[in-house]
Scaffold this motif. Sequence first.
Motif, PDB file in Angstrom:
ATOM      1  N   ALA A 256       0.520  -0.903  -0.175  1.00  0.00           N
ATOM      2  CA  ALA A 256      -0.088  -0.154   0.413  1.00  0.00           C
ATOM      3  C   ALA A 256       0.859   1.067  -0.084  1.00  0.00           C
ATOM      4  O   ALA A 256       0.777   2.249  -0.917  1.00  0.00           O
ATOM      5  N   ALA A 257       1.693   0.940   1.019  1.00  0.00           N
ATOM      6  CA  ALA A 257       3.185   2.831   1.121  1.00  0.00           C
ATOM      7  C   ALA A 257       3.409   2.185  -0.383  1.00  0.00           C
ATOM      8  O   ALA A 257       3.420   3.729  -0.937  1.00  0.00           O
ATOM      9  N   THR A 258       3.718   1.779  -0.989  1.00  0.00           N
ATOM     10  CA  THR A 258       4.763   1.780  -2.491  1.00  0.00           C
ATOM     11  C   THR A 258       3.687   1.952  -3.536  1.00  0.00           C
ATOM     12  O   THR A 258       4.388   2.985  -4.250  1.00  0.00           O
ATOM     13  N   CYS A 259       2.716   1.845  -3.876  1.00  0.00           N
ATOM     14  CA  CYS A 259       1.600   1.943  -4.441  1.00  0.00           C
ATOM     15  C   CYS A 259       1.615   3.599  -3.405  1.00  0.00           C
ATOM     16  O   CYS A 259       1.333   4.682  -5.360  1.00  0.00           O
ATOM     17  N   ILE A 260       1.071   4.205  -2.790  1.00  0.00           N
ATOM     18  CA  ILE A 260       1.276   5.674  -2.748  1.00  0.00           C
ATOM     19  C   ILE A 260       2.372   6.441  -2.810  1.00  0.00           C
ATOM     20  O   ILE A 260       2.520   7.783  -3.799  1.00  0.00           O
ATOM     21  N   VAL A 261       3.442   6.185  -2.447  1.00  0.00           N
ATOM     22  CA  VAL A 261       4.899   6.633  -2.923  1.00  0.00           C
ATOM     23  C   VAL A 261       4.988   6.768  -4.865  1.00  0.00           C
ATOM     24  O   VAL A 261       5.620   7.442  -4.567  1.00  0.00           O
ATOM     25  N   ALA A 262       4.936   6.063  -5.417  1.00  0.00           N
ATOM     26  CA  ALA A 262       5.344   5.484  -6.648  1.00  0.00           C
ATOM     27  C   ALA A 262       4.124   6.347  -7.266  1.00  0.00           C
ATOM     28  O   ALA A 262       4.987   7.666  -7.899  1.00  0.00           O
ATOM     29  N   VAL A 263       3.103   6.859  -6.807  1.00  0.00           N
ATOM     30  CA  VAL A 263       2.232   7.508  -7.416  1.00  0.00           C
ATOM     31  C   VAL A 263       1.979   9.327  -7.021  1.00  0.00           C
ATOM     32  O   VAL A 263       2.517  10.059  -7.940  1.00  0.00           O
ATOM     33  N   ARG A 264       2.752   8.889  -5.778  1.00  0.00           N
ATOM     34  CA  ARG A 264       2.713  10.705  -5.547  1.00  0.00           C
ATOM     35  C   ARG A 264       4.200  11.202  -6.343  1.00  0.00           C
ATOM     36  O   ARG A 264       4.878  12.239  -5.947  1.00  0.00           O
ATOM     37  N   GLY A 265       5.061  10.227  -5.625  1.00  0.00           N
ATOM     38  CA  GLY A 265       6.777  10.582  -6.317  1.00  0.00           C
ATOM     39  C   GLY A 265       7.030  10.459  -7.595  1.00  0.00           C
ATOM     40  O   GLY A 265       6.562  11.005  -8.803  1.00  0.00           O
ATOM     41  N   ALA A 266       7.499   9.718  -7.957  1.00  0.00           N
ATOM     42  CA  ALA A 266       7.784   9.333  -9.434  1.00  0.00           C
ATOM     43  C   ALA A 266       6.859   9.983 -10.672  1.00  0.00           C
ATOM     44  O   ALA A 266       6.500  10.045 -11.534  1.00  0.00           O
ATOM     45  N   ILE A 267       5.336   9.020 -11.163  1.00  0.00           N
ATOM     46  CA  ILE A 267       4.193   9.049 -11.855  1.00  0.00           C
ATOM     47  C   ILE A 267       3.825  10.167 -11.435  1.00  0.00           C
ATOM     48  O   ILE A 267       4.179  10.947 -12.850  1.00  0.00           O
ATOM     49  N   ILE A 268       3.576  11.466 -10.549  1.00  0.00           N
ATOM     50  CA  ILE A 268       3.157  12.309 -10.826  1.00  0.00           C
ATOM     51  C   ILE A 268       3.686  14.149 -11.395  1.00  0.00           C
ATOM     52  O   ILE A 268       4.021  14.396 -12.192  1.00  0.00           O
ATOM     53  N   ASN A 269       4.501  13.891 -10.101  1.00  0.00           N
ATOM     54  CA  ASN A 269       6.105  14.774 -10.281  1.00  0.00           C
ATOM     55  C   ASN A 269       7.531  14.488 -12.163  1.00  0.00           C
ATOM     56  O   ASN A 269       6.657  15.052 -12.471  1.00  0.00           O
ATOM     57  N   ALA A 270       6.963  12.958 -12.191  1.00  0.00           N
ATOM     58  CA  ALA A 270       7.924  12.909 -13.350  1.00  0.00           C
ATOM     59  C   ALA A 270       7.223  12.682 -14.686  1.00  0.00           C
ATOM     60  O   ALA A 270       7.026  13.824 -15.787  1.00  0.00           O
ATOM     61  N   LEU A 311      14.617  15.552 -10.851  1.00  0.00           N
ATOM     62  CA  LEU A 311      14.692  14.141  -9.981  1.00  0.00           C
ATOM     63  C   LEU A 311      14.763  14.409  -8.500  1.00  0.00           C
ATOM     64  O   LEU A 311      14.184  13.183  -7.556  1.00  0.00           O
ATOM     65  N   LEU A 312      14.911  15.876  -8.622  1.00  0.00           N
ATOM     66  CA  LEU A 312      15.288  16.646  -6.995  1.00  0.00           C
ATOM     67  C   LEU A 312      14.090  16.440  -6.624  1.00  0.00           C
ATOM     68  O   LEU A 312      12.836  15.909  -5.396  1.00  0.00           O
TER      69      LEU A 312
END
Length: 368
Positions: A256-270, A311-312
């Motif tokens: 569950a945490a991995t899903c949220i981190v992936a979406v909030r981190g790489a997927i949305i920002n990048a 990246l940052l």
Amino acid sequence: MHISMKQLLFLTATLAMKDSVAFQLVQPQFITVRTPGHLLGMPITLSGSMKQVNSPHGHGHGQHQFASCHQKKTCLSPLYAGKRTSSSDLNASYSVAVARLATESSSSKLPFPIVLWRFTRPHTLIGSALAIPALHLLAAPTLRGAFTSTTALSALFAMIPSLLMNLYITGLNQITDVEIDKINKPNLPIAAGDLSLQNATIIVILSLIVSLAMGSPLAHPIFGTEGLNVALWGSMILGTMYSLPPFRLKRFPVLAATCIVAVRGAIINAGFYAHAKATAFALGAGAGTGAASATVNTSVLGCLKGDMKCLLSSSFFAVFGIVIALMKDVPDAKGDARFNIRSFTVRIGEKKVFTTMRRLLTGLFFGV
């Protein structure tokens, strides 16, 4: 059935006309209701908190105490006086009162736009609406280039399907968590009975279809970029797997945490960063022609590898995503435990999770 204190007083006043109920003054901020048990033939939920009190009158009566936090003056409350009338008279009075309450309740339902706004989980919607123009500003090579008509169009074209995707994800979560939300978040539209499951399902399906269609390159050859589609499709896939059986990854804390981190981190920002690069800043100078330059890598992976700002920002929000993933479960501990959702909060306790995430968030801000 949901009735307010005003409606309750009307109901008991109606019964009083049949000599089944009398009034007395009670302690300020509390209303005590004693009614013959056989009159309450249907469930009634009252506004405010309720505490069950053991009845001293035996099996024929029920006694409840309702706390009214906003009531600052002495109230009138109904008190069963013990007088006997025929059962048919009592039931007739009760039926008339309930019919009138049902009519009043149906006419006082919240307007659909308000229900829909609550269904979107506005705090998530506002966050997404702010993130997209912010990432366009971050991707701009110059301050002047950030404020052009092409930049505004690029942000707007990305924002509409993204907000619809946000509605799909949060709506799907509410549809699959109705029983849990009745404990953790009883004011949400479905849990509160303001929105039916059927209507909620229609809303999330339409939101999903329109979102993906708007983000497609077929909808617009310039603004339907790879970055936008990575953000939309990636969010949709992980958001679906998070909530919907048979995956329902929210049951497993790490996943569950991995899903949220992936979406909030790489997927949305990048994703949105790459979208801005490919549309508004394709020439690297904010000219906004929309024609990608050979010297500017506008792919999501290319932005992560070759653009330090991308990246940052992705790294910052990946850590921030950990805080979101764990903190959001703190107020949901009771319902999650009852329905066997073994979140970190359920496993190690609310206080430990809250303290640890507070320290992580403080360190993250000071690290910037």
